[in-house]
Enzyme design. Structure first.
Site, PDB file in Angstrom:
ATOM      1  N   CYS A 142       0.842  -1.203   0.000  1.00 28.57           N
ATOM      2  CA  CYS A 142       0.000   0.000   0.000  1.00 28.57           C
ATOM      3  C   CYS A 142       0.880   1.258   0.000  1.00 28.57           C
ATOM      4  CB  CYS A 142      -0.968  -0.025   1.185  1.00 28.57           C
ATOM      5  SG  CYS A 142      -2.376   1.102   0.984  1.00 28.57           S
TER       6      CYS A 142
ATOM      7  N   HIS B  91      -3.720  -5.240   0.539  1.00 28.64           N
ATOM      8  CA  HIS B  91      -3.154  -5.736   1.806  1.00 28.64           C
ATOM      9  C   HIS B  91      -3.194  -7.263   1.856  1.00 28.64           C
ATOM     10  CE1 HIS B  91      -2.674  -1.893   3.955  1.00 28.64           C
ATOM     11  NE2 HIS B  91      -3.679  -1.492   3.203  1.00 28.64           N
TER      12      HIS B  91
ATOM     13  N   GLU C 105      -1.885  -9.081   4.090  1.00 28.54           N
ATOM     14  CA  GLU C 105      -1.835  -9.548   5.475  1.00 28.54           C
ATOM     15  C   GLU C 105      -3.213  -9.745   6.113  1.00 28.54           C
ATOM     16  OE1 GLU C 105      -1.398  -4.989   5.740  1.00 28.54           O
ATOM     17  OE2 GLU C 105      -0.983  -6.614   4.333  1.00 28.54           O
TER      18      GLU C 105
ATOM     19  N   SER D   6      -0.150 -11.738  37.642  1.00 29.66           N
ATOM     20  CA  SER D   6      -1.547 -11.310  37.680  1.00 29.66           C
ATOM     21  C   SER D   6      -2.531 -12.460  37.600  1.00 29.66           C
ATOM     22  CB  SER D   6      -1.816 -10.351  36.516  1.00 29.66           C
ATOM     23  OG  SER D   6      -1.728 -11.050  35.275  1.00 29.66           O
ATOM     24  N   GLY D   7      -2.063 -13.610  37.127  1.00 30.28           N
ATOM     25  CA  GLY D   7      -2.983 -14.714  36.859  1.00 30.28           C
ATOM     26  C   GLY D   7      -3.409 -14.746  35.405  1.00 30.28           C
ATOM     27  N   GLY D   8      -2.947 -13.750  34.619  1.00 29.93           N
ATOM     28  CA  GLY D   8      -3.212 -13.751  33.189  1.00 29.93           C
ATOM     29  C   GLY D   8      -2.238 -14.653  32.453  1.00 29.93           C
TER      30      GLY D   8
ATOM     31  N   ASP E  98      -0.001 -14.009  29.943  1.00 31.61           N
ATOM     32  CA  ASP E  98       1.360 -13.525  29.687  1.00 31.61           C
ATOM     33  C   ASP E  98       2.255 -13.645  30.917  1.00 31.61           C
ATOM     34  OD1 ASP E  98       0.382 -12.898  27.193  1.00 31.61           O
ATOM     35  OD2 ASP E  98       0.134 -10.768  27.613  1.00 31.61           O
TER      36      ASP E  98
ATOM     37  N   SER F 146       1.827 -15.432  33.557  1.00 29.95           N
ATOM     38  CA  SER F 146       1.927 -16.820  34.024  1.00 29.95           C
ATOM     39  C   SER F 146       2.931 -17.614  33.190  1.00 29.95           C
ATOM     40  CB  SER F 146       0.550 -17.485  33.976  1.00 29.95           C
ATOM     41  OG  SER F 146      -0.367 -16.810  34.816  1.00 29.95           O
TER      42      SER F 146
END
Length: 512
Positions: free
Chosen positions: A83, A169, A171, A223-225, A227, A229
């Site tokens: 583009c 595009h 992608e 955090s328990g998330g 990433d 973890s």
């Protein structure tokens, strides 16, 4: 990552730049996103197989246009402009780019004029996604047209060098031939090999962590998330007891998540986790606050304050682990152009500059799907690794208006019912994200023979592969009916349920 088998993407501010990188990674080829104005000397001294120029919001003929040094095209590595990237190629090779009288936004039919190299094994006609207001009026010197649409030149290539341009595009998923085209460029033209493997990443990351940390201790906010973890398990695999994780319970997490999940982690992976109960401190800080940006900043600042209070108590800590992932890195250096901030990212703005720790971010080269695959390879439970995204500020941005303990309890209960029913219907893994929002709106209802006056809750579910665009989920009416009936009968204080059928854009996935 140190490898010569990679593609460099120069970012000109396109909303799709991260998608380009993800598509290349899907081909098992490593790639990096750099700002368009990266010094030519750095590019010259970097081993790579090819360069991609992203799209962008600017126009090449404007005075403050984003441009590059023309010497880039003398580096003897293949270049693909997408583009705006194609318009730069044209502009720097004496072509004419101007504003189109008939602009192309959306689906368009591509007609291929030359099926060699870039368009090998691709049908002569196919559907592609266009998003441009400018077009090539006059062909650049020594370039030929290799594809067109009804309204414009759609692809060009240099007659001697491996320089290519696409007006569409490849992608985005709307371009049906996109992945085949990128595969042709990466493998056939650039000569890359599919060597980017998660198992090799894990092995290299463990070695790097050991070499970097040595005998020092590391502290990590858990955090328990997904990433943080995955980051914790990877760090622990490398340095074991040298890692201490701190979990700050804000009171703004989902029901039956957070600490419950982390206790299982603690047991399985033998992690050292310190739990800090901070619910009252967060509620006090958020009292009377209704502005979503203020909520995010208060939560972020208080979280850091509490984390720091605990981190400095631990002996011999020299390193701070963070679950930063590659989209965060790209955002921090990306070209913004004229685009505006929609909402501040909950990971941005963060740590004090005088913090006595060095950063270690073992996931900073990975996209979210790669983080999930890394978690699987490390032995983390599939259900946990593939759970839906959850915002950093937690339920604070799903309670519209002021946050109270009563509203948190109402939302936790309603949200849990919705998630439970999705699992029961085998639909949880079929949607990308699902949750409930609590509105500051009350309405009259009737329960039995008794008048009620309760809150309104919004059920939200979306389908997406990249979270940059999303469609609302076409959930069965029977399921929505059951969710509604259960919430109003089991969660006392909510008496009306609505279903959000707004896509992104024009809406965002979260309400705040």
């Amino acid at each position: 990552m140190k490898t010569t088998n990679k593609i460099i993407i120069l970012d000109f501010g396109s909303q799709y730049t991260q998608l380009i990188a993800r598509r290349i990674r899907d081909l098992e080829v490593y790639c990096e996103v750099w700002p368009y104005n990266t010094a030519l000397e750095k590019i010259k001294t970097t081993s790579m197989k090819g360069i991609i120029l992203s799209g962008g919001p600017a126009s090449v003929y404007e005075e403050d246009a984003f441009l590059i040094d023309k010497q880039l095209f003398e580096l003897k590595v293949p270049v693909l402009g997408i583009c705006y990237g194609m318009q730069i190629i044209s502009h720097l090779h004496e072509g004419t780019v101007q504003r189109a009288t008939k602009q192309e936004f959306g689906f368009s039919e591509l007609i291929i004029d030359n099926q060699e190299d870039l368009f090998a094994n691709i049908p002569v006609k196919s559907q592609v996604w266009m998003s441009h207001a400018d077009y090539i009026e006059g062909m650049p010197t020594n370039f030929i047209q290799i594809a067109h649409s009804e309204n414009s030149i759609s692809a060009i290539k240099h007659s001697e060098k491996k320089i290519y341009g696409l007006q569409f595009h490849p992608e985005v998923t709307h371009t049906l031939i996109g992945q085949q085209l990128l595969s042709n460029f990466v493998f056939n033209i650039c000569g890359c090999q599919p060597k980017w493997k998660i198992t090799e990443f894990i092995s290299a990351a463990i070695t790097e962590i050991k070499n970097k940390v040595g005998t020092d201790n590391v502290v990590l906010a858990l955090s328990g998330g997904v990433d943080s973890s995955v980051c914790a398990v990877l760090l622990h695999k490398a340095i074991g007891k040298q890692l201490t994780c701190i979990f700050v319970d804000t009171g703004l997490l989902r029901q039956n998540s957070g600490w419950n999940d982390l206790q299982k982690f603690q047991e399985k992976f033998k992690l050292n986790i310190i739990k800090i109960n901070a619910q009252e401190r967060f509620l006090t800080a958020l009292k009377g606050v209704t502005n979503p940006e203020e909520k995010r900043k208060i939560i972020g600042n208080l979280f850091i304050e509490i984390f720091n209070e605990e981190a400095i108590k631990i002996q011999n800590v020299k390193w701070l682990g963070q679950g930063t992932i590659y989209p965060d890195v790209i955002e921090s250096v990306s070209v913004k152009g004229p685009s505006a901030t929609i909402k501040s990212h909950h990971n941005v703005g963060g740590l004090p500059k005088d913090l006595p720790f060095q950063l270690i971010e073992p996931l900073r080269e990975l996209f979210k799907d790669e983080v999930r695959r890394t978690g699987e390879a490390l032995g983390i439970d599939f259900k946990f690794v593939y759970k839906h995204p959850f915002p950093g500020p937690g339920l604070a941005v799903r309670i519209i208006g002021e946050i109270t303990a009563e509203k948190i309890a109402l939302l936790q209960a309603a949200d849990q019912i919705f998630i439970d029913e999705l699992y029961q219907a085998n639909l949880y893994d079929q949607v990308a994200q699902a949750f409930v929002v609590l509105l500051p709106v009350q309405s009259v209802g009737v329960m039995g023979d008794v008048r009620t006056y309760g809150y309104t809750a919004v059920v939200r579910s979306v389908d997406t592969t990249d979270f940059m665009t999303a469609n609302w989920s076409r959930l069965p009416f029977e399921l929505l009916e059951k969710v509604s009936a259960r919430i109003v009968s089991e969660v006392h204080g909510i008496n009306r349920i609505t279903y959000d059928i707004t896509s992104k854009p024009p809406g965002t996935i979260e309400w705040e």
